[in-house]
Enzyme design. Structure first.
Site, PDB file in Angstrom:
ATOM      1  N   ARG A  23      16.483   9.065 -29.028  1.00 10.30           N
ATOM      2  CA  ARG A  23      15.045   9.359 -29.083  1.00 10.30           C
ATOM      3  C   ARG A  23      14.385   9.277 -27.714  1.00 10.30           C
ATOM      4  O   ARG A  23      13.414  10.000 -27.450  1.00 10.30           O
ATOM      5  CB  ARG A  23      14.360   8.397 -30.060  1.00 10.30           C
ATOM      6  CG  ARG A  23      14.662   8.775 -31.492  1.00 10.30           C
ATOM      7  CD  ARG A  23      14.050   7.827 -32.466  1.00 10.30           C
ATOM      8  NE  ARG A  23      13.963   8.421 -33.787  1.00 10.30           N
ATOM      9  CZ  ARG A  23      13.652   7.754 -34.886  1.00 10.30           C
ATOM     10  NH1 ARG A  23      13.386   6.465 -34.814  1.00 10.30           N
ATOM     11  NH2 ARG A  23      13.586   8.362 -36.040  1.00 10.30           N
ATOM     12  N   LYS A  73      18.059   9.436 -53.852  1.00  9.35           N
ATOM     13  CA  LYS A  73      17.115   9.592 -54.966  1.00  9.35           C
ATOM     14  C   LYS A  73      16.396  10.920 -54.964  1.00  9.35           C
ATOM     15  O   LYS A  73      16.059  11.432 -53.902  1.00  9.35           O
ATOM     16  CB  LYS A  73      16.053   8.496 -54.849  1.00  9.35           C
ATOM     17  CG  LYS A  73      16.592   7.111 -54.972  1.00  9.35           C
ATOM     18  CD  LYS A  73      15.447   6.168 -54.729  1.00  9.35           C
ATOM     19  CE  LYS A  73      15.811   4.730 -55.027  1.00  9.35           C
ATOM     20  NZ  LYS A  73      14.662   3.866 -54.719  1.00  9.35           N
ATOM     21  N   GLY A  97      17.834  10.950 -40.837  1.00  7.48           N
ATOM     22  CA  GLY A  97      18.798   9.932 -40.426  1.00  7.48           C
ATOM     23  C   GLY A  97      20.245  10.146 -40.817  1.00  7.48           C
ATOM     24  O   GLY A  97      21.114  10.326 -39.960  1.00  7.48           O
ATOM     25  N   GLY A 116      11.348  11.172 -41.895  1.00  4.79           N
ATOM     26  CA  GLY A 116      10.176  11.250 -42.768  1.00  4.79           C
ATOM     27  C   GLY A 116       9.280  12.429 -42.422  1.00  4.79           C
ATOM     28  O   GLY A 116       8.804  13.157 -43.295  1.00  4.79           O
TER      29      GLY A 116
END
Ligand code: AMP
Length: 391
Positions: free
Chosen positions: A37, A198, A348, A371
């Site tokens: 990053r 999920k 990720g 996200g």
């Protein structure tokens, strides 16, 4: 395509720039253990320095609960950046208040200052106006290059952009061009691949992609809830019973666009001595659980990917952290890498699978924000971007 001003659109000479970066990097034994990053922000940092600006870099790191906590300090990041730049980088032990003000005041063009973790103040995540004002008081302009935090409306990502002239950095611009371009103007066929634990995390994403993509390939734990919704017993597999109705509704709406695994790898435990077998998709026996997609699924998905114009992938096909259940994810990574499609990997676990497989350089764009990239795939506006000046 990208309709916000960037650092290329404004005069930077002699300016103090408050730059929100995503330096939320892993720290091990007081050192940065993966600087992906930081490297991703280097084009912005170098350009700003070349243009004669002084830099005040800020970021959050980890999730400190109650104020300052040394294990989440940005000091190791400042030290690492100093090595990358080959010059001294100053560090302020607070991101606002007298310490930060004094350090910012001392800056000359070409100087670099790293501020302490913005989340050492609980006001940050509340998008507190007083904190935004204090941050803004340090600089003349604000640059947001923190794509990984752009889905959060916090003081350092959103609030401050309403006070200072605010523009995007090059990483932010690149991320939005790739992800936004895939969603709004994809080269077809546009294939989305979704995996991970999920479906509840990704319902909005599936819904939006069903309206944009030509096929949505589903793997990983989230496929189990779809299987159960179709009436299959799934044994001890991870399932979200509360999402069964949604899964049924998505299957109905999908007009054949949703593709589920046709075979799966199952095991009777996660222990080292577990029995493991591959079955065609059908009832999973009691005491067994689905942990990966099977070879027929891999080859069916590979065929679709081989003919794609655009591929977007988020989430592993199985419990890939365990080599016994990693094959589906790694094989899929190979197919994506081999395809001629514009390939975009967001988030990720799929990123770490591609890195582990040594295939990262064969992917068109690897997103730095899990996200944030999911929210883009969901079709949501990112508050950290919306607050920047329009072009
Ligand atoms: P996510 O953060 O939602 O992308 O989920 C990633 C996690 O999903 C990884 O840690 C995987 O181990 C897990 N996962 C993938 N497939 C399965 C599965 N069939 N059963 C349980 N967990 C899974």
């Amino acid at each position: 395509m990208f309709n916000k001003k960037t650092i290329a659109d404004i005069d930077l000479k002699g300016k103090k720039a408050l730059v929100r970066v995503d330096f939320n990097v892993p720290i091990k034994d007081g050192k940065v253990s993966d600087d992906t990053r930081i490297q991703a922000a280097m084009p912005t940092i170098k350009y700003l320095l070349d243009q004669g600006a002084a830099l005040i870099l800020c970021s959050h790191l980890g999730r400190p609960k109650e104020g300052p906590d040394p294990q989440f300090s940005m000091k190791p990041v400042a030290d690492h950046l100093s090595k990358l730049l080959g010059k001294p980088v100053a560090f302020a032990e607070d991101c606002i208040g007298p310490v930060a003000e004094k350090a910012a005041k001392a800056l000359k063009p070409g100087d670099v200052l790293v501020l302490e973790n913005t989340r050492f103040h609980k006001e940050e995540t509340k998008n507190d106006e007083a904190m935004s004002k204090q941050l803004a008081s340090l600089a003349d302009i604000y640059v947001n290059d923190a794509f990984g935090s752009a889905h959060r409306a916090h003081s350092s990502t959103e609030g401050v952009a309403h006070i200072l002239p605010a523009v995007a950095g090059f990483l932010m611009e690149k991320e939005i061009q790739y992800l936004g371009g895939a969603i709004s103007n994809p080269k077809r066929p546009f294939i989305a691949i979704l995996g991970g634990a999920k479906i509840s995390d990704k319902i909005g994403v599936i819904r939006n992609l069903l309206t944009k993509a030509d096929s949505v390939l589903i793997g990983g734990g989230m496929a189990n809830t779809f299987f159960k919704a179709q009436g299959y017993p799934v044994g001890d597999s991870l399932v979200e019973d509360e999402a069964l109705d949604t899964a049924r509704e998505l299957l109905q709406q999908s007009s054949g666009k949703l593709r589920l695994p046709v075979d799966v790898v199952i095991a009777n435990s996660m222990e080292p001595n577990a029995e493991i077998k591959t079955i065609s998709m059908g009832p999973v026996p009691d005491g067994w659980r689905i942990l990966d997609v099977g070879p027929e699924t891999v080859s069916a998905f590979a065929k679709v990917i081989a003919g794609a114009g655009t591929v977007v992938w988020n989430g592993p096909m199985g419990v890939f952290e365990d080599p016994r259940f990693a094959k589906g994810t790694f094989e899929l990574a190979k197919s994506v890498a081999e395809s001629k499609a514009t390939s975009i990997i967001g988030g990720g676990d799929s990123v770490s699978a591609v890195n582990k497989a040594g295939l990262a350089d064969k992917i068109t764009h690897i997103s730095t924000g899990g996200g944030a990239s999911l929210e883009m795939l969901e079709g949501l506006a990112l508050p950290g971007v919306a607050a920047l000046l329009d072009k």
